[in-house]
Design a protein around this motif. Structure first.
Motif, short mmCIF file in Angstrom:
data_model
loop_
_atom_site.label_atom_id
_atom_site.label_comp_id
_atom_site.label_asym_id
_atom_site.label_seq_id
_atom_site.Cartn_x
_atom_site.Cartn_y
_atom_site.Cartn_z
N LEU A 73 -1.38 22.61 -14.20
CA LEU A 73 -0.77 21.58 -12.90
C LEU A 73 -2.10 20.57 -12.28
N GLY A 74 -3.15 21.29 -11.49
CA GLY A 74 -3.93 20.66 -10.77
C GLY A 74 -4.62 19.32 -12.38
N ARG A 75 -4.69 19.74 -13.69
CA ARG A 75 -5.17 18.68 -14.22
C ARG A 75 -4.45 17.33 -14.16
N TRP A 76 -2.53 17.54 -14.32
CA TRP A 76 -1.62 17.17 -14.23
C TRP A 76 -2.22 15.85 -12.81
N GLN A 77 -2.08 17.03 -11.58
CA GLN A 77 -2.28 16.15 -10.51
C GLN A 77 -3.69 14.76 -10.76
N HIS A 78 -4.97 16.19 -10.78
CA HIS A 78 -5.61 15.12 -11.45
C HIS A 78 -5.63 13.37 -11.38
N ILE A 79 -4.24 13.28 -12.64
CA ILE A 79 -4.06 11.79 -13.59
C ILE A 79 -3.30 10.54 -12.48
N GLU A 80 -2.62 12.12 -11.75
CA GLU A 80 -1.93 11.45 -10.49
C GLU A 80 -2.21 11.21 -9.88
N TYR A 81 -3.25 11.15 -8.90
CA TYR A 81 -4.55 10.89 -7.65
C TYR A 81 -5.21 9.96 -8.63
N VAL A 82 -5.78 9.65 -9.85
CA VAL A 82 -6.23 9.04 -10.38
C VAL A 82 -5.96 7.51 -10.01
N MET A 83 -4.53 7.77 -11.76
CA MET A 83 -3.80 6.41 -11.90
C MET A 83 -2.63 6.14 -10.81
N GLY A 84 -2.01 6.99 -9.96
CA GLY A 84 -1.22 6.78 -9.23
C GLY A 84 -1.52 6.10 -7.20
N PHE A 85 -2.57 7.12 -7.21
CA PHE A 85 -3.41 6.74 -5.95
C PHE A 85 -4.56 5.61 -5.86
N ASN A 86 -5.88 6.17 -6.45
CA ASN A 86 -7.39 5.63 -6.41
C ASN A 86 -6.66 4.30 -7.66
N LEU A 87 -6.28 3.98 -8.34
CA LEU A 87 -6.17 2.18 -9.24
C LEU A 87 -4.95 1.71 -7.94
N ASP A 88 -3.99 2.14 -6.90
CA ASP A 88 -3.32 1.46 -6.90
C ASP A 88 -3.80 0.96 -5.89
N ARG A 89 -4.42 1.81 -5.07
CA ARG A 89 -5.23 1.16 -4.22
C ARG A 89 -6.28 0.10 -3.56
N ARG A 90 -6.47 -0.01 -5.00
CA ARG A 90 -7.96 -1.01 -5.30
C ARG A 90 -7.03 -2.06 -5.56
N MET A 91 -5.14 -2.19 -5.77
CA MET A 91 -5.07 -3.45 -6.12
C MET A 91 -4.36 -3.99 -4.19
N TYR A 92 -4.19 -2.56 -3.77
CA TYR A 92 -3.30 -3.38 -2.67
C TYR A 92 -4.99 -3.75 -1.64
N ASP A 93 -5.52 -3.10 -1.76
CA ASP A 93 -7.40 -3.79 -1.47
C ASP A 93 -7.35 -5.31 -1.45
N LEU A 94 -7.14 -5.59 -3.25
CA LEU A 94 -7.20 -6.72 -3.74
C LEU A 94 -6.58 -7.49 -3.16
N LEU A 95 -5.27 -7.41 -2.44
CA LEU A 95 -4.44 -8.19 -2.42
C LEU A 95 -3.88 -8.21 -0.32
N ARG A 96 -5.17 -7.53 0.04
CA ARG A 96 -5.47 -7.35 1.63
C ARG A 96 -3.76 -6.70 2.18
N SER A 97 -3.03 -5.26 1.74
CA SER A 97 -1.80 -5.00 2.24
C SER A 97 -1.75 -3.23 1.28
N MET A 98 -3.09 -2.78 1.94
CA MET A 98 -2.92 -1.74 1.99
C MET A 98 -1.78 -0.95 3.33
N PRO A 99 -1.00 -0.35 1.80
CA PRO A 99 -0.01 0.46 2.95
C PRO A 99 -0.58 2.43 3.35
N THR A 100 -1.50 2.58 2.91
CA THR A 100 -1.34 4.34 3.50
C THR A 100 -3.00 4.38 3.83
#
Length: 263
Positions: free
Chosen positions: A66-93
């Motif tokens: 469970l911890g490793r799955w959540q680690h993957i979710e944080y890296v892919m689902g959160f931090n990768l998305d934040r890089r995209m939103y930062d590039l588009l200047r549209s950070m939602p959270t």
């Protein structure tokens, strides 16, 4: 008489109102900062337009499945998305686990709402509506403790870290608005709808169509299509892990606020 519990939003507002400096940094009780995290979080505030910054939250207790799955979710689902939103200047959270805000910007945006599903997304959208920029400080690393069991996962707010539906945050952010708020409405909100609502809803449909194709269609073509989807996800995962400086094999470093046996 004991003071009634008015929720996390009211507690954060109390801290902001009593702050004696222009910038406040917040973290969760189960989160540990790297030595340079605070400095990295406040560096973008050199630009007067910046109202808040989001840090890079990582799972500390990543031992176990469970911890490793959540680690993957944080890296892919959160931090990768934040890089995209930062590039588009549209950070939602700006996550509650690691983030910084300008006090005057928070006050002008209306402070934390007590009737929102999550105050972090709500106030971030309010900052966008107020014309403030929200940036991502990828080197501002914080190690947070993810739920250790399915029972803890179901009762925690981890899954809501990027949830898009917030009462006050979405209200008043229009596609036709001008300036920064309009850009967030035209870019940020549609991306949230696609990647945080539509895509998760369609994911089970892919599995159902795969089973249908294996039984009633061309099994070879169906298997190739399914493997193609997995290959795209694998490439995205590898790219996300490389950007975040995380190893593809093993759980990597464990930086828990409590005891951790995973290494």
């Amino acid at each position: 008489m004991p003071t009634p519990d008015r929720g996390k939003g009211a507690a954060l507002n109390t801290g902001v109102l009593r702050a004696s400096h222009e910038i406040v940094v917040r973290l969760d009780a189960d989160t540990v900062f790297e030595p340079s995290t605070v400095r990295r979080l406040v560096e973008p505030f050199a630009a007067p337009s910046v109202g808040a910054t989001s840090g890079n939250a990582k799972v500390g207790n990543r031992h176990g499945m469970l911890g490793r799955w959540q680690h993957i979710e944080y890296v892919m689902g959160f931090n990768l998305d934040r890089r995209m939103y930062d590039l588009l200047r549209s950070m939602p959270t700006v996550p509650g686990a690691v983030g910084a805000s300008r006090v005057t910007a928070l006050r002008r945006a209306g402070m934390m709402s007590g009737d929102a599903l999550a105050e972090d997304t709500d106030i971030t959208m309010a900052l966008h509506r107020a014309g403030r920029d929200v940036r991502y400080a990828e080197h501002g690393v914080a190690w947070t403790e993810a739920p250790r069991s399915l029972r803890h996962l179901c009762s925690s707010g981890t899954a809501g870290a990027t949830a898009p539906c917030r009462p006050r945050g979405s209200t008043g952010t229009r596609l036709s608005s001008g300036g920064h708020a309009g850009r967030f409405g035209r870019v940020g909100l549609p991306l949230l709808a696609v990647f945080q609502i539509l895509t998760p809803l369609l994911a089970p449909l892919i599995d159902l169509l795969t089973l249908y194709g294996l039984v009633f269609g061309d099994p070879l073509l169906t298997a190739l299509a399914w493997l193609g989807v997995l290959a795209v996800q694998g490439v995205c995962a590898a790219y996300a892990f490389r950007l975040d400086g995380e190893p593809l094999r093993g759980c990597g470093r464990c930086r828990c606020s409590r005891s951790c046996t995973g290494r």
